[in-house]
Design a protein around this motif. Structure first.
Motif, PDB file in Angstrom:
ATOM      1  N   GLY A 308       4.573   0.546  -1.741  1.00  0.00           N
ATOM      2  CA  GLY A 308       3.498  -0.368  -1.224  1.00  0.00           C
ATOM      3  C   GLY A 308       3.311  -0.372   0.301  1.00  0.00           C
ATOM      4  N   SER A 309       4.426  -0.267   1.190  1.00  0.00           N
ATOM      5  CA  SER A 309       4.475  -0.211   2.484  1.00  0.00           C
ATOM      6  C   SER A 309       3.785   1.143   3.002  1.00  0.00           C
ATOM      7  CB  SER A 309       5.630  -0.667   3.272  1.00  0.00           C
ATOM      8  OG  SER A 309       6.212  -1.783   2.833  1.00  0.00           O
ATOM      9  N   LYS A 312       0.181   1.327   2.586  1.00  0.00           N
ATOM     10  CA  LYS A 312      -0.603   0.730   3.588  1.00  0.00           C
ATOM     11  C   LYS A 312      -0.677   1.245   4.765  1.00  0.00           C
ATOM     12  CE  LYS A 312       0.533  -4.026   1.470  1.00  0.00           C
ATOM     13  NZ  LYS A 312       1.316  -5.294   1.566  1.00  0.00           N
ATOM     14  N   PHE A 316      -3.923   2.481   6.831  1.00  0.00           N
ATOM     15  CA  PHE A 316      -4.306   2.084   7.907  1.00  0.00           C
ATOM     16  C   PHE A 316      -4.524   3.322   9.032  1.00  0.00           C
ATOM     17  CE2 PHE A 316      -2.773  -1.025  11.503  1.00  0.00           C
ATOM     18  CZ  PHE A 316      -4.251  -1.234  11.849  1.00  0.00           C
TER      19      PHE A 316
END
Length: 416
Positions: A308-309, A312, A316
């Motif tokens: 998930g990180s 993201k 971004f």
């Protein structure tokens, strides 16, 4: 190959064996002679044997190297089997190390000399760090290890099928490049995350600031600011820790940007050095008069290699690159700088990666450098604000004052 070159390469083969044998011999130094299967001399001879075999293989062909290697492995493994049976030790490390020593010795003669030396050094370091590596693995939870393995598996499976070309009409988003860069920056953060997880409450304020700054300077700032509010008598110490985390963040920006695009070095080196130097000087002055504290910061940092990180971060980066491209078309350089400033409020890594890549042909390197410096300055001031709101006015004035001077120093250097 002339005689001088051959002797030089054989000397390297012997040196490789001695290097590995020194570590293996030291580890088994307490065992009696003739009670260990291999030590300093055996590994030194293994490296030399590999080199001699490589030289013979150049004359007789690769099959000779393979046959000698098989015979060596069988003999080496047999002696270690006898030792393992006597000691009830099932480790295969020395057997693998012996086989690799032989092959690196051969590579030093018939292949890339630098690769052989690098391989020997890497092997010796891994062998020497046995206890530390086992300790690090033991300190990580299965969930953390699983998330790393999952992400690595997805990366190796996903990267080959991702389009390695822009897929948007503006030529900004390359899925292959974005995913690869997101994983690379997450790997850098993972180094600090592992340090925090391994050392845990043994980390003092300063070491926690360094390790935490590598993983997440924002999370480190919030943690140290919270401790400063609870222990006002150690406010200078925690202020210094926050500033040190800022220094690590500046160094990280410099390393990542210049590694991705060396063209940016002339534009970033002096401003980042001035800003980082000002933060370091401020931290040093506060440490001189800082009161002691027995507190051990408990940093709450999420695993940067969680899927998930990483997703993201990739998203971004894509948003920043696309926004910068579109705003540049409509507002020129001001649009790129506005994107960098707004993005720097939340995260500086995405701006650094995006601008470094865009400076390869989409925007001019000076503009990319200004955007990176702007995002770094904004992020530094935002963290000073977080320190003030979390740790109180006294902490905010100390951190904010030094942060402001650091941003000003970087600005003056950029405008020189």
């Amino acid at each position: 190959m002339d005689e001088h070159a051959l002797l030089s390469r054989l000397a390297v083969s012997l040196a490789i064996g001695l290097l590995v044998g020194l570590e293996r011999g030291w580890r088994t130094r307490d065992e009696d002679d003739h009670q260990r299967a291999a030590g300093l001399r055996t590994f030194a001879l293994s490296g030399l044997l590999g080199g001699v075999t490589g030289a013979i293989g150049q004359q007789l062909g690769g099959i000779a190297i393979g046959l000698v290697f098989l015979g060596y492995s069988a003999a080496f493994g047999a002696f270690h089997w006898l030792q393992a049976r006597a000691e009830q030790n099932v480790s295969a490390t020395s057997v693998v190390a012996g086989m690799l020593t032989f092959m690196l010795g051969a590579l030093a003669v018939i292949g890339d000399l630098n690769a052989a030396i690098a391989g020997a050094v890497a092997m010796t370091v891994l062998l020497a760090l046995r206890e530390q590596l086992h300790s690090w693995v033991a300190s990580l939870s299965w969930q953390e290890i699983r998330s790393v393995l999952t992400l690595l598996a997805m990366s190796f499976l996903l990267l080959p099928v991702l389009p390695n070309r822009p897929i948007d009409p503006w030529g900004s988003i390359n899925p292959y490049s974005i995913w690869l860069l997101a994983i690379l920056i997450a790997a850098v953060s993972f180094g600090g995350y592992v340090a925090v997880r391994v050392f845990g409450d043994r980390l003092g304020v300063i070491m926690a600031a360094i390790a935490g700054g590598l993983a997440s300077s924002t999370a480190t700032t919030l943690t140290l600011a919270g401790l400063a509010r609870q222990h006002s008598d150690s406010g200078r110490l925690f202020s210094a820790g926050i500033l040190i985390a800022g220094v690590v963040m500046v160094l990280r920006v410099a390393v990542v940007a210049m590694a991705l695009n060396p063209v940016l070095i002339p534009f970033l080196a002096l401003p980042l050095a001035c800003a980082g130097g000002a933060l370091a000087a401020g931290a040093g002055l506060m440490l001189i008069n800082a009161g002691g504290s027995s507190e051990r910061p408990e940093l709450k940092i999420s695993n940067p290699l969680e899927l998930g990180s990483a997703l993201k971060m990739a998203a971004f980066i894509a948003v920043v690159m696309l926004a910068a491209r579109l705003l540049q078309q409509h507002f020129g350089d001001a649009g790129v700088l506005a994107t960098a400033a707004l993005s720097g409020i939340a995260d500086v890594d995405a701006v650094v990666i995006s601008m470094s890549r865009m400076a390869l042909g989409v925007i001019d390197p000076p503009l990319a450098a200004r955007a990176i410096l702007l995002a770094t300055g904004v992020n530094t001031l935002v963290k000073a604000g977080l320190a003030a709101s979390t740790g109180g006015m006294a902490l905010g004035l100390r951190v904010g004052g030094v942060s402001g001077l650091a941003v000003a120093a970087g600005l003056l250097a950029a405008l020189r």
